[in-house]
Design an enzyme around this catalytic site. Structure first.
Site, PDB file in Angstrom:
ATOM      1  N   GLY A  12      12.979   2.189 -12.532  1.00  0.00           N
ATOM      2  CA  GLY A  12      12.384   2.987 -13.392  1.00  0.00           C
ATOM      3  C   GLY A  12      13.258   4.492 -13.227  1.00  0.00           C
ATOM      4  N   GLY A  43       8.341   3.570 -13.142  1.00  0.00           N
ATOM      5  CA  GLY A  43       7.666   4.277 -12.697  1.00  0.00           C
ATOM      6  C   GLY A  43       7.359   5.943 -13.324  1.00  0.00           C
ATOM      7  N   LYS A 221      12.863  -2.560  -1.606  1.00  0.00           N
ATOM      8  CA  LYS A 221      14.265  -3.114  -1.921  1.00  0.00           C
ATOM      9  C   LYS A 221      14.758  -4.285  -1.212  1.00  0.00           C
ATOM     10  CE  LYS A 221      15.757   0.351  -5.532  1.00  0.00           C
ATOM     11  NZ  LYS A 221      14.274   1.059  -5.678  1.00  0.00           N
TER      12      LYS A 221
END
Length: 264
Positions: A12, A43, A221
């Site tokens: 995002g 986000g 991640k």
């Protein structure tokens, strides 16, 4: 399903900075026959909408606490404006894309996390049949990470990195490409300077998390990357959203940080 399938996760925080050349590269890869699946976050856009509605964002250990009001905003932004913006940009670049959320067709079945995070979900199952149908029809699936409970009564906010890893594993993707705002995983050298780590593995990643070299948003991640590798994805690449990076990564050339599974 082609062995050359690539799942691309767009964070995002990076999407507004993605240049037109990135989407032109996506469209070019599609025309060349490369199968692509995009999973996205959102986000900053969620935070902006919450602010406009005078709802204070809440976080715990870097993860969004999702109350009922926040969940409504998450659905509206992720499955709505952000998802369709990505679809439009791919179409403008000459590609063909089809936007869906994890709720559509029961794509992402989830249960509520036991952590005190409200309507945040942990993925129980990925039903890849809808993704395969969209790919077969000649479109790039663009997926918003919103999940649904098995009984259909509840919806959940799902971490986009986690969703991308689970989807890549379900599709047995050749590669999971994580687009972020840094060139890859950075490691401190003997002179105290941060250097790009070209290749790494699970043991080194765990050590770097323990030492604090990997922190914040990079932790989900790399954990999603390791989960995907364990489930059969051949490699994960963490890199910037440059058109050249995308082309080189899809061609198997070294770019960013590459994480490979056992025996790869």
């Amino acid at each position: 399903m082609k062995e050359s399938l690539i799942v691309i996760k767009c964070g995002g925080s990076t999407m507004e900075q993605l240049p037109e050349s990135f989407f032109a590269a996506i469209a070019a890869l599609q025309r060349d026959g490369q199968q692509l699946v995009i999973v996205h976050g959102g986000g900053p856009a969620i935070n902006a909408m919450l602010s406009s509605l005078q709802i204070e964002p809440q976080f715990a250990d870097g993860l969004r606490v999702t109350c009922e009001q926040t969940m409504q905003v998450v659905e509206m932004v992720l499955a709505g404006s952000i998802n369709k913006q990505l679809v439009r940009r791919i179409h403008q670049a000459g590609g063909k894309a089809w936007g869906v959320s994890g709720q559509d067709g029961g794509l992402l079945t989830a249960r509520q996390t036991t952590k005190p995070l409200g309507q945040v979900g942990e993925i129980e199952q990925v039903d890849a049949s809808l993704i395969q149908t969209i790919l077969t029809a000649g479109y790039i699936p663009v997926i918003a990470p919103v999940g649904i409970s098995a009984d259909g009564k509840s919806c959940f906010n799902i971490n986009a990195d986690t969703a991308a890893g689970a989807i890549a594993a379900a599709l047995q993707a050749e590669k999971l490409l994580m687009i972020t705002d840094v060139p890859g995983i950075l490691q401190m050298d003997a002179q105290g300077e941060k250097q790009l780590l070209a290749q790494t593995n699970a043991a080194q990643i765990e050590n770097m998390i323990t030492s604090g070299e990997i922190y914040g948003g990079m932790i989900p991640k790399v954990k999603a990357a390791l989960d995907a590798l364990q489930e059969g994805v051949k490699e994960v690449v963490i890199c910037r959203g440059d058109a050249d990076d995308l082309k080189q990564a899809s061609a198997g050339k070294e770019i960013g940080t590459t994480i490979k599974g056992v025996g790869a």
